[in-house]
Design a protein around this motif. Structure first.
Motif, PDB file in Angstrom:
ATOM      1  N   GLY A 117       0.261  -3.588   9.591  1.00 21.68           N
ATOM      2  CA  GLY A 117       1.720  -3.651   9.420  1.00 21.68           C
ATOM      3  C   GLY A 117       2.152  -4.669   8.376  1.00 21.68           C
ATOM      4  O   GLY A 117       3.175  -5.337   8.543  1.00 21.68           O
ATOM      5  N   THR A 118       1.411  -4.748   7.290  1.00 20.14           N
ATOM      6  CA  THR A 118       1.699  -5.807   6.308  1.00 20.14           C
ATOM      7  C   THR A 118       3.062  -5.656   5.619  1.00 20.14           C
ATOM      8  O   THR A 118       3.664  -6.641   5.230  1.00 20.14           O
ATOM      9  N   ARG A 119       3.549  -4.403   5.537  1.00 19.10           N
ATOM     10  CA  ARG A 119       4.829  -4.227   4.842  1.00 19.10           C
ATOM     11  C   ARG A 119       6.004  -4.816   5.624  1.00 19.10           C
ATOM     12  O   ARG A 119       7.067  -5.017   5.085  1.00 19.10           O
ATOM     13  N   PHE A 120       5.801  -5.060   6.926  1.00 21.18           N
ATOM     14  CA  PHE A 120       6.877  -5.629   7.745  1.00 21.18           C
ATOM     15  C   PHE A 120       6.669  -7.113   8.026  1.00 21.18           C
ATOM     16  O   PHE A 120       7.307  -7.662   8.925  1.00 21.18           O
TER      17      PHE A 120
ATOM     18  N   LEU B 191      -9.940  -0.062  10.082  1.00 18.04           N
ATOM     19  CA  LEU B 191     -10.717   0.666   9.079  1.00 18.04           C
ATOM     20  C   LEU B 191     -10.000   1.918   8.580  1.00 18.04           C
ATOM     21  O   LEU B 191     -10.619   2.799   8.003  1.00 18.04           O
ATOM     22  N   GLY B 192      -8.705   1.983   8.836  1.00 19.86           N
ATOM     23  CA  GLY B 192      -7.918   3.093   8.298  1.00 19.86           C
ATOM     24  C   GLY B 192      -7.494   4.084   9.369  1.00 19.86           C
ATOM     25  O   GLY B 192      -8.000   4.097  10.485  1.00 19.86           O
ATOM     26  N   LEU B 193      -6.532   4.925   8.967  1.00 15.33           N
ATOM     27  CA  LEU B 193      -5.937   5.892   9.887  1.00 15.33           C
ATOM     28  C   LEU B 193      -6.977   6.899  10.413  1.00 15.33           C
ATOM     29  O   LEU B 193      -7.014   7.200  11.611  1.00 15.33           O
TER      30      LEU B 193
HETATM   31  P1  UTP Z   1      -0.052   2.504   7.504  1.00 17.71           P
HETATM   32  O1  UTP Z   1      -0.620   3.084   6.288  1.00 17.71           O
HETATM   33  O2  UTP Z   1       1.420   2.501   7.646  1.00 17.71           O
HETATM   34  O3  UTP Z   1      -0.646   1.035   7.664  1.00 17.71           O
HETATM   35  O4  UTP Z   1      -0.723   3.244   8.717  1.00 17.71           O
HETATM   36  P2  UTP Z   1      -0.118  -0.194   8.493  1.00 17.71           P
HETATM   37  O5  UTP Z   1      -1.260  -1.119   8.644  1.00 17.71           O
HETATM   38  O6  UTP Z   1       0.540   0.209   9.762  1.00 17.71           O
HETATM   39  O7  UTP Z   1       1.020  -0.810   7.604  1.00 17.71           O
HETATM   40  P3  UTP Z   1       0.958  -1.581   6.198  1.00 17.71           P
HETATM   41  O8  UTP Z   1       0.597  -0.546   5.162  1.00 17.71           O
HETATM   42  O9  UTP Z   1      -0.040  -2.686   6.303  1.00 17.71           O
HETATM   43  O10 UTP Z   1       2.349  -2.088   6.075  1.00 17.71           O
HETATM   44  C1  UTP Z   1      -0.236   4.471   9.211  1.00 17.71           C
HETATM   45  C2  UTP Z   1      -0.460   4.502  10.710  1.00 17.71           C
HETATM   46  O11 UTP Z   1      -1.852   4.382  10.991  1.00 17.71           O
HETATM   47  C3  UTP Z   1      -2.106   3.290  11.845  1.00 17.71           C
HETATM   48  C4  UTP Z   1      -0.911   2.354  11.676  1.00 17.71           C
HETATM   49  O12 UTP Z   1      -0.722   1.568  12.838  1.00 17.71           O
HETATM   50  C5  UTP Z   1       0.222   3.335  11.421  1.00 17.71           C
HETATM   51  O13 UTP Z   1       0.754   3.861  12.621  1.00 17.71           O
HETATM   52  N1  UTP Z   1      -3.373   2.655  11.447  1.00 17.71           N
HETATM   53  C6  UTP Z   1      -3.611   2.315  10.152  1.00 17.71           C
HETATM   54  C7  UTP Z   1      -4.330   2.383  12.416  1.00 17.71           C
HETATM   55  O14 UTP Z   1      -4.129   2.688  13.618  1.00 17.71           O
HETATM   56  N2  UTP Z   1      -5.494   1.787  12.038  1.00 17.71           N
HETATM   57  C8  UTP Z   1      -5.769   1.444  10.750  1.00 17.71           C
HETATM   58  O15 UTP Z   1      -6.864   0.912  10.482  1.00 17.71           O
HETATM   59  C9  UTP Z   1      -4.797   1.712   9.784  1.00 17.71           C
END
Ligand code: UTP
Length: 203
Positions: free
Chosen positions: A16-19, A110-112
């Motif tokens: 959630g780095t953007r927030f 490790l990503g979505l």
């Molecule tokens: P985002 O790309 O929005 O990443 O992930 P983020 O970490 O939430 O936010 P930023 O980019 O750092 O601001 C899309 C969705 O995938 C989940 C996030 O919680 C969000 O719901 N996600 C992302 C994970 O569950 N795990 C991860 O490793 C990455």
């Protein structure tokens, strides 16, 4: 014939780095949009689409999110005593049936794709939905319901998309469309943040 979709995965383990700085201590899914936390929009959308099993992929620091779905007995009885029925109803809409909600941990962001993979044993070989709670989609009928109705007719994997101006395609994952049937298109591929685009049809 397709099988009924009753499970949904909610990946909420991102950083959630953007927030930031808010997300330093608050899960972004608890942040409020108009009158509800983001997570409530996602749950309402899932319920409207017939989802009965809710699988959260969480991470460190997401405790508030787990607490959100607990029954707040003391608060409920106080509101009841005070005759605040509307507030009581609002509070009850956050309650989850016992056993309907499961949490699984993603130990590293490790990503979505990896987050969804972490839920593989809970999903087993059943069809499932994935809802990204930080993307609230207003729709009537709600987006997931439209998707499940379409899935019941066509089967296959689906993703909800939006049209973006060609000059902005480099910021998005863009579909390579094989057949355009109107509201639904058949995709033959997807390109992540393409630097250039050949056709105008970008979704
Ligand atoms: P985002 O790309 O929005 O990443 O992930 P983020 O970490 O939430 O936010 P930023 O980019 O750092 O601001 C899309 C969705 O995938 C989940 C996030 O919680 C969000 O719901 N996600 C992302 C994970 O569950 N795990 C991860 O490793 C990455």
């Amino acid at each position: 014939m397709t099988r009924k979709v009753t499970k949904a995965i909610f990946p909420v383990a991102g950083l959630g780095t953007r927030f930031l700085p808010a997300t330093k201590s608050i899960p972004k899914e608890i942040m409020t949009l108009v009158d509800r936390p983001l997570i409530q929009y996602a749950i309402d959308e899932a319920r409207a689409a017939g989802i009965t099993e809710f699988i959260f992929v969480t991470s460190r620091g997401k405790g508030a999110l787990e607490d959100y779905f607990d029954h707040a007995h003391e608060l409920e009885s106080n509101l009841k005593k005070a005759g605040k029925t509307e507030l009581l109803e609002t509070l009850r809409s956050t309650n989850m049936e016992s056993g309907a909600i499961a949490y699984i941990r993603q130990h590293k962001a490790l990503g979505l794709g990896h987050a969804v993979w972490c839920a593989r044993r809970l999903v087993a070989d059943e069809p499932f939905a994935v809802i990204l709670t930080d993307d609230v989609i207003m729709g009537e009928p709600p987006c997931l319901q439209q998707m499940i109705e379409a899935y019941n007719e066509t089967g296959g994997s689906m993703v909800a998309t939006m049209e973006v101006p060609t000059e902005k395609t480099k910021s998005y994952g863009v579909l390579d469309i094989a057949e355009d049937m109107g509201a639904i298109v058949r995709a033959k591929g997807m390109v992540e943040k393409p630097q250039s685009i050949l056709r105008r049809t970008s979704r």
